[in-house]
Design a protein around this motif. Structure first.
Motif: not given
Lengths: 117, 111
Positions: B1-20
């Motif tokens: 298990q990695k010490e830090v886990e982060q979802d690599p995506g990619p994440l695609s959103v429309p302009e104006g969206a809230i991103v988390s």
């Protein structure tokens, strides 16, 4: 205000060749580090230095050497290049500060893209 | 298990969206939590810095740290095409700042 400068920007090597990646900073930072960035792996620490004359190994040090003769410069040497060393290399510098302060922030150079054939 | 886990995506959103964007970690000694933004073929640059737990806001960006859950987040409000980049979380425990980085999440904001 140059910050952290890396040269060269691109390099192609043949297996077995050696080379030095240069890194210089003009911010008088004590700490300097070398990272490699590979897809899906994030940034992995190769070697670091906490001051002139002091270096230590990071997570992936094999095949690389460093030295720190001045505060400003921290070159990374590839002794005998291998295809597994194909990567993007980043140098970073930072200053020492107390807990909870804005110290410990790393400032990165623009990177060196290395291909080993 | 990695010490830090982060979802690599990619994440695609429309302009104006809230991103988390999120990272989880396993080392309870981490005290410094950072978000770096990296544009294509550039070096990472610091976006947000948090010491210990809590929230920090800077314009459209909010960083949250929940040390009890070992979970950090970056929120981007009113996202813009110029926010399209890879976002890397990073954390450390002090002393020489040997930061541990997540793999990075690639974000694309389309007009």
């Amino acid at each position: 205000n140059a910050g952290v400068t890396q040269t060269p920007k691109f390099q192609v090597l043949k297996t077995g060749q050696s080379m030095t990646l240069q890194c210089a900073q003009d911010m008088n930072h004590e700490y300097m580090s070398w990272y490699r960035q590979d897809p899906g792996m994030g940034l992995r620490l190769i070697h670091y230095s906490v001051g002139a004359g002091i270096t230590d190994q990071g997570e992936v040090p094999n095949g690389y050497n460093v030295s720190r003769s001045t505060t400003e410069d921290f070159p990374l040497r590839l002794l005998s290049a291998a295809p597994s060393q194909t990567s993007v290399y980043f140098c970073a510098s930072s200053y020492s500060a107390g807990s909870g302060t804005l110290g410990n922030i790393q400032y990165f150079g623009a990177g060196t893209r290395l291909s080993v054939l | 298990q990695k010490e830090v886990e982060q979802d690599p995506g990619p994440l695609s959103v429309p302009e104006g969206a809230i991103v988390s964007l999120n990272c989880t970690y396993s080392n309870s000694a981490f005290q410094y939590f950072m978000w770096y933004r990296q544009y294509s073929r550039k070096g990472p640059e610091l976006l947000m810095y948090t010491y210990s737990s809590g929230n920090k806001e800077d314009g459209r960006f909010t960083a949250q740290v929940d040390k009890s859950s070992k979970y950090i987040s970056l929120f981007i409000r009113d996202s813009q095409p110029s926010d399209s980049a890879t976002y890397l979380c990073a954390m450390g425990s002090g002393g020489y700042n040997k930061l541990i980085f997540g793999a990075g999440t690639r974000l694309a904001v389309h007009p």
